[in-house]
Design a protein around this motif. Sequence first.
Motif, PDB file in Angstrom:
ATOM      1  N   GLN A 126       0.833  -1.207   0.000  1.00  0.00           N
ATOM      2  CA  GLN A 126       0.000   0.000   0.000  1.00  0.00           C
ATOM      3  C   GLN A 126       0.868   1.257   0.000  1.00  0.00           C
ATOM      4  O   GLN A 126       0.587   2.216  -0.726  1.00  0.00           O
ATOM      5  CB  GLN A 126      -0.948   0.006   1.194  1.00  0.00           C
TER       6      GLN A 126
ATOM      7  N   SER B  91       2.228   1.754  -3.398  1.00  0.00           N
ATOM      8  CA  SER B  91       1.193   2.328  -4.257  1.00  0.00           C
ATOM      9  C   SER B  91       1.115   3.842  -4.073  1.00  0.00           C
ATOM     10  O   SER B  91       1.011   4.596  -5.049  1.00  0.00           O
ATOM     11  CB  SER B  91      -0.161   1.677  -3.964  1.00  0.00           C
ATOM     12  N   HIS B  92       1.195   4.305  -2.833  1.00  0.00           N
ATOM     13  CA  HIS B  92       1.159   5.752  -2.567  1.00  0.00           C
ATOM     14  C   HIS B  92       2.373   6.455  -3.188  1.00  0.00           C
ATOM     15  O   HIS B  92       2.242   7.556  -3.730  1.00  0.00           O
ATOM     16  CB  HIS B  92       1.105   6.029  -1.067  1.00  0.00           C
TER      17      HIS B  92
ATOM     18  N   ASP C 236       1.745   6.704  -6.820  1.00  0.00           N
ATOM     19  CA  ASP C 236       0.740   7.752  -7.059  1.00  0.00           C
ATOM     20  C   ASP C 236       1.410   9.126  -7.078  1.00  0.00           C
ATOM     21  O   ASP C 236       1.099   9.970  -7.929  1.00  0.00           O
ATOM     22  CB  ASP C 236      -0.347   7.730  -5.971  1.00  0.00           C
ATOM     23  N   GLN C 237       2.324   9.349  -6.138  1.00  0.00           N
ATOM     24  CA  GLN C 237       3.042  10.626  -6.064  1.00  0.00           C
ATOM     25  C   GLN C 237       3.905  10.845  -7.310  1.00  0.00           C
ATOM     26  O   GLN C 237       3.941  11.945  -7.856  1.00  0.00           O
ATOM     27  CB  GLN C 237       3.905  10.673  -4.794  1.00  0.00           C
TER      28      GLN C 237
ATOM     29  N   GLN D  45       3.291   9.659 -10.245  1.00  0.00           N
ATOM     30  CA  GLN D  45       2.385   9.983 -11.349  1.00  0.00           C
ATOM     31  C   GLN D  45       1.933  11.441 -11.273  1.00  0.00           C
ATOM     32  O   GLN D  45       1.870  12.128 -12.291  1.00  0.00           O
ATOM     33  CB  GLN D  45       1.178   9.053 -11.362  1.00  0.00           C
ATOM     34  N   ARG D  46       1.623  11.923 -10.066  1.00  0.00           N
ATOM     35  CA  ARG D  46       1.210  13.317  -9.920  1.00  0.00           C
ATOM     36  C   ARG D  46       2.333  14.283 -10.328  1.00  0.00           C
ATOM     37  O   ARG D  46       2.085  15.291 -10.979  1.00  0.00           O
ATOM     38  CB  ARG D  46       0.786  13.608  -8.483  1.00  0.00           C
TER      39      ARG D  46
ATOM     40  N   ASP E 131       2.737   6.635 -15.157  1.00  0.00           N
ATOM     41  CA  ASP E 131       1.804   5.679 -14.544  1.00  0.00           C
ATOM     42  C   ASP E 131       2.470   4.307 -14.505  1.00  0.00           C
ATOM     43  O   ASP E 131       2.637   3.659 -15.531  1.00  0.00           O
ATOM     44  CB  ASP E 131       0.512   5.625 -15.362  1.00  0.00           C
TER      45      ASP E 131
ATOM     46  N   LEU F 146      -6.067  -2.095  -4.211  1.00  0.00           N
ATOM     47  CA  LEU F 146      -5.209  -1.020  -4.703  1.00  0.00           C
ATOM     48  C   LEU F 146      -5.286  -1.001  -6.228  1.00  0.00           C
ATOM     49  O   LEU F 146      -4.945  -1.981  -6.886  1.00  0.00           O
ATOM     50  CB  LEU F 146      -3.756  -1.251  -4.265  1.00  0.00           C
ATOM     51  N   GLU F 147      -5.743   0.101  -6.766  1.00  0.00           N
ATOM     52  CA  GLU F 147      -5.922   0.207  -8.216  1.00  0.00           C
ATOM     53  C   GLU F 147      -4.630  -0.035  -8.980  1.00  0.00           C
ATOM     54  O   GLU F 147      -4.634  -0.530 -10.099  1.00  0.00           O
ATOM     55  CB  GLU F 147      -6.479   1.589  -8.555  1.00  0.00           C
ATOM     56  N   ARG F 148      -3.515   0.301  -8.385  1.00  0.00           N
ATOM     57  CA  ARG F 148      -2.223   0.171  -9.046  1.00  0.00           C
ATOM     58  C   ARG F 148      -1.764  -1.294  -9.141  1.00  0.00           C
ATOM     59  O   ARG F 148      -0.916  -1.629  -9.967  1.00  0.00           O
ATOM     60  CB  ARG F 148      -1.183   0.994  -8.293  1.00  0.00           C
TER      61      ARG F 148
END
Length: 192
Positions: free
Chosen positions: A136, A139-140, A143-144, A146-147, A152, A179-181
């Motif tokens: 998890q 994954s975060h 996500d960072q 990607q932002r 991706d 988790l979507e990733r």
Amino acid sequence: DMNCYPQTWELQNRCISMLARLWNVPEDCEAVGTATIGSSEAFMLCALALKLQWRNRRKKEDKPHDKPNMVMGHNAQVALEKFCKYFDVEMRLIPVSKESNYALDVRKVPEYVDENTIGVVGILGSTYTGHFELIQELSHVLDQIQREKGIDVPIHVDAASGGFVAPFVFPDYVWDFRLERVRSINVSGHKY
């Protein structure tokens, strides 16, 4: 042989359906999977799918697609190294340490990920220590990335040693398709 014994297709599909529920595949998604001879083949099929998805996306964007890489901790099982050699993927190993419990140090992932990364491998039950990596948290971190960079990057979970343990012993531990990733998981039934 599924051609000689066509009912084995049905058995396989039922097993995939059970695993999909066990690993929290969203209700609106159709789970896809296959039985394999062992963990090495299972991982290689998952990683090959990540490579092909990455390559197809890069081709569609008219970007270079000849230098894929995969990121993992230095504690990764040897099958992951074999995949990278067999399928011409650069293997980017993140050093492990006592501080990271000799598992993937998710804080170091941004140093290793770029636009050619086909995926990051998280291990649920390290071969050497049995540790569950912080899927998890990984994954975060992605996500960072990607932002900040627009990259991706999916996660593959090598759950060969923990995929049949975590849902029952640690049901609140988030590591699976919640988790979507997380795009793929391999597991080994023969280890139990």
